[in-house]
Design an enzyme around this catalytic site. Sequence first.
Site, mmCIF file in Angstrom:
data_model
loop_
_atom_site.group_PDB
_atom_site.id
_atom_site.type_symbol
_atom_site.label_atom_id
_atom_site.label_comp_id
_atom_site.label_asym_id
_atom_site.label_seq_id
_atom_site.Cartn_x
_atom_site.Cartn_y
_atom_site.Cartn_z
ATOM 1 N N ASP A 314 104.735 -70.711 -1.515
ATOM 2 C CA ASP A 314 104.265 -69.568 -0.732
ATOM 3 C C ASP A 314 105.552 -69.218 0.389
ATOM 4 O O ASP A 314 105.437 -68.305 1.152
ATOM 5 C CB ASP A 314 102.984 -70.036 0.072
ATOM 6 N N ARG A 386 102.501 -63.040 4.664
ATOM 7 C CA ARG A 386 103.853 -63.827 4.981
ATOM 8 C C ARG A 386 105.298 -63.040 4.817
ATOM 9 O O ARG A 386 106.109 -63.275 5.454
ATOM 10 C CB ARG A 386 104.000 -64.543 3.750
HETATM 11 C C1 S3P Z 1 96.871 -71.899 -3.443
HETATM 12 C C2 S3P Z 1 97.771 -72.138 -4.314
HETATM 13 C C3 S3P Z 1 98.821 -71.323 -4.342
HETATM 14 C C4 S3P Z 1 99.478 -70.417 -3.098
HETATM 15 C C5 S3P Z 1 98.062 -69.946 -2.440
HETATM 16 C C6 S3P Z 1 97.286 -70.870 -2.201
HETATM 17 C C7 S3P Z 1 95.642 -73.026 -3.066
HETATM 18 O O1 S3P Z 1 98.624 -70.059 -5.627
HETATM 19 O O2 S3P Z 1 100.290 -69.580 -3.696
HETATM 20 O O3 S3P Z 1 98.680 -69.239 -1.334
HETATM 21 O O4 S3P Z 1 95.255 -73.044 -2.135
HETATM 22 O O5 S3P Z 1 95.354 -73.615 -4.530
HETATM 23 P P1 S3P Z 1 98.889 -70.561 -7.178
HETATM 24 O O6 S3P Z 1 98.645 -71.763 -7.130
HETATM 25 O O7 S3P Z 1 97.875 -69.612 -7.904
HETATM 26 O O8 S3P Z 1 100.399 -70.239 -7.241
#
Ligand code: S3P
Length: 436
Positions: A314, A386
Amino acid sequence: MHFLVNPGAVTSGIVTVPGDKSVSHRALMLGSIADGQTRVSGFLDGEDCLATLAAMRSMGVGIERISDSELSINGVGRTGLSAPDVELDLGNSGTAMRLMAGLLAGQPFSSTLTGDHSLTGRPMRRIIKPLSAMGARINSRDGMPPLVIDGNPSLTGIDYALPIASAQVKSSILIAGLYADGVTTVTEPDVTRDHTERMLRSMGVDVKTDGNRISLEGGQELAAANIDVPADLSSATFVILAALLADNAEVVLEKVGVNPTRTGVLDILSSMGADIALENERSLAEEPVADIRVKSSELQGEKVDPALVSLAIDEFPALFVAAAAARGTTIFTGLEELRVKESDRIASMAAGLKALGADVTETDDGAIVKGGGFKSGTVESFGDHRVAMSLAVAGTVAEGAVTVLDTQPVETSFPGFASILGSLGADIAAGEGAGA
Ligand code: S3P
């Protein structure tokens, strides 16, 4: 809403950014299906988590808000949820939708999950496929929300190799696995955030991790827990960036989550020359936290190690800004997942940085960013929190005023962003209206 940022870098201070979004979602969902009362402190009072809170309430869970950041959840037990009589609107939150689909796949009732313009354009086949292999019955709009889930209380465990590294998909399958017959195993291609595994363990569930394989046996009950949510490293990143880019700042961020599956951003920034130190390292239940001390630094561009992508997933919008402010060239690769986040973050950030005079070349899976600083300008958030915050931080060290349009989405993850930056000396005003 928009931000108007006038030149004026942050100086020094001590701040606490809001609670971790990933941990707050999980506290709500897992606390709801635990036996007994789960107390949550440090909860993120942001729109994404409030959507999850409303969804759990619609399924009969009593959740008392003791204060903005404190909750008491009257867990109904693993099999105690009741059928919602409304569609569950998860707003902007991919995490809420994907984890919730795992939770609802094995219920003895049907449900519909929907969301805003961004969320209803995001890919859901990545969860529909494995959940269907467990016996879930999910209809979608060509792989995208709304998801109509015809609950099936007799799911069976699977052994699934994730084709892409995704904590959301891993968590969705593991949560469904709590309702499945037998063992559910997920193998990850790269390590992703492990908050689900840690929280389940803190609630007494036996979750086995063996290298990149994570397994649990279905039918285990969850025990209520006290969950103290760390401050969100992903939100902290914007403050860290603002301090690094300033001339003479020293900022301390308190009680930030430093789970090693999240700290890729600190590794990347440190390797670019950032002066970042972790102090007072400790543990909040299952999650490591620290105070982070950051001092203004001369950043140097580099080829960013793609092995760190899943550990900093992120933080690339902020890292693009760091790269555009650094000396030399930074090359980002392995970022194809960024194209299916709240916006296409490679395209959104390339557009924003170019509008501020930066030299950015987009590639299929990343970008080449030449350092050189920022001019004044007006930039779009593309509805992405973001992107909005990253470009606002660029504005603090730009040659002239920077206006960031459509900043309402910042409320999904970092309420109070502008006032925290302002408290550190930045000249940022959050205004009503379009702001153009
Ligand atoms: C998250 C996993 C991430 C991240 C998201 C929050 C989570 O996504 O980008 O903001 O809380 O499991 P991905 O694991 O699908 O990439």
